[in-house]
Enzyme design. Structure first.
Site, PDB file in Angstrom:
ATOM      1  N   TYR A 238      72.315  19.054 -25.882  1.00 36.77           N
ATOM      2  CA  TYR A 238      71.363  19.919 -25.174  1.00 36.77           C
ATOM      3  C   TYR A 238      71.997  21.269 -24.876  1.00 36.77           C
ATOM      4  CZ  TYR A 238      68.551  21.668 -21.259  1.00 36.77           C
ATOM      5  OH  TYR A 238      67.801  22.443 -20.413  1.00 36.77           O
TER       6      TYR A 238
ATOM      7  N   THR B 295      70.036  27.398 -19.406  1.00 42.56           N
ATOM      8  CA  THR B 295      70.450  26.321 -18.515  1.00 42.56           C
ATOM      9  C   THR B 295      71.917  26.442 -18.133  1.00 42.56           C
ATOM     10  OG1 THR B 295      70.859  23.919 -18.442  1.00 42.56           O
ATOM     11  CG2 THR B 295      70.820  24.933 -20.608  1.00 42.56           C
TER      12      THR B 295
END
Length: 315
Positions: free
Chosen positions: A146, A124
């Site tokens: 995250y 990501t």
């Protein structure tokens, strides 16, 4: 090819699984149907996958995988993860689902003896931090649990590659949108609120956030290209996104235009760890994969609105 896709009932994983199966590959998809959001959307995705010939298994990657999976895959696409930057998600959930699940999957796959396999890790842009505008050589500066745990998962995979145990690459995706987007993500949530006449929770200051909004179909094309460039991609970290940048406000205005109705906003406090700007540097993807996203932002949003109407407003 025999291909395993983890997180196959999710947003991008479902699209890739479907595309690979339609192109003649033998695809096994696994998903644990996490309680992070309602099963309804993933159930709809699973129905589509099975209809397109994907061999689907409900499976948690933290289990003993040898009891559930064969170990003779040519390629693995690893999407499964604890997503998002929600303050209500405990760190242990990110650790368990992003780091430990990835390690367990790697441990299982490394028992494969018959042939070489390519592990494609799906990472990501959150790895970069508040501003994701850099090439892949930039030092990671994640600012969310995250981002931190997705970076850790990426490094587990690349450490296995660097030590010669496995062929692998990691793809860092940027602001993907389109049909099947998760219900708590920007555009699905916005579309639902406009159709339902409810207020949309808008994070303070987010209208000016800049994003490399990338249509899911373009991301899938880029991921497929790895199949024909496995040797070139081995050992590489690759940004995958759009090199066009729009503000969140511009995206909201396009959705309002497509639907023909204004959104009602409820301004809420900023999210800790939210990125201020993403601008995908895709020079490497262009060179290695001949990757060139082709879907315009407006056309992609039209497809997402059409999907939502067909799946949730057709009855």
């Amino acid at each position: 090819m025999k291909i395993l896709v983890t997180g196959a009932a999710g947003f991008i994983g479902s699209h890739l699984s479907e595309e690979l199966a339609n192109n003649g590959h033998d695809v096994t998809g696994v998903d644990n149907f996490s309680s992070y959001y309602s099963r309804e959307l993933k159930e709809l995705n699973r129905e589509d996958l099975i209809a397109n010939g994907v061999n689907f298994k409900e499976l948690d990657l933290r289990e003993d995988l040898s009891k559930h999976l064969s170990n003779d895959f040519d390629v693995v696409y690893h999407f499964a993860a604890q997503p998002g930057i929600s303050a209500s998600t405990p760190f242990d959930d990110y650790l368990e689902n992003n780091v430990l699940a990835t390690q367990n999957l790697l441990s299982f796959l490394l028992t494969q003896k018959r042939k070489k396999m390519m592990f494609v890790n799906i990472a990501t842009s959150s790895i970069y931090g508040f501003e994701a505008t850099s090439p892949e050589t930039a030092a990671p500066e994640p600012v969310s649990d995250y981002g931190v745990t997705k970076l850790a998962a990426e490094q587990l995979v690349m450490a296995a590659q660097r030590s010669g145990k496995i062929d692998a690459c990691s793809i860092r995706c940027f602001s993907v949108y389109g049909p099947r987007e998760r219900p708590e993500k920007l555009y699905t949530k916005l579309i639902a609120s406009i159709f339902d006449g409810t207020s949309f929770p808008l994070y303070e200051g987010s209208l000016s956030h800049e994003r490399s909004f990338t249509y899911v179909g373009d991301i899938v094309k880029g991921l497929e290209m790895v199949l024909n460039k496995k040797d070139m991609c081995n050992g590489e970290i690759i940004n995958l996104g759009s090199d066009e940048v729009y503000t969140t406000g511009e995206g909201i205005s396009l959705i309002e235009e497509i639907i023909g109705k204004k959104a009602n906003f409820d301004i809420v406090a900023k999210r800790p760890g939210d990125q201020l700007k993403t601008s995908a540097n895709i020079d490497k993807a262009k060179k290695l994969l001949n990757y060139h996203p082709t879907t315009s932002f407006k056309d992609g949003l039209k497809k997402q609105v059409t999907w939502y109407e067909e799946k949730f407003r057709s009855n």
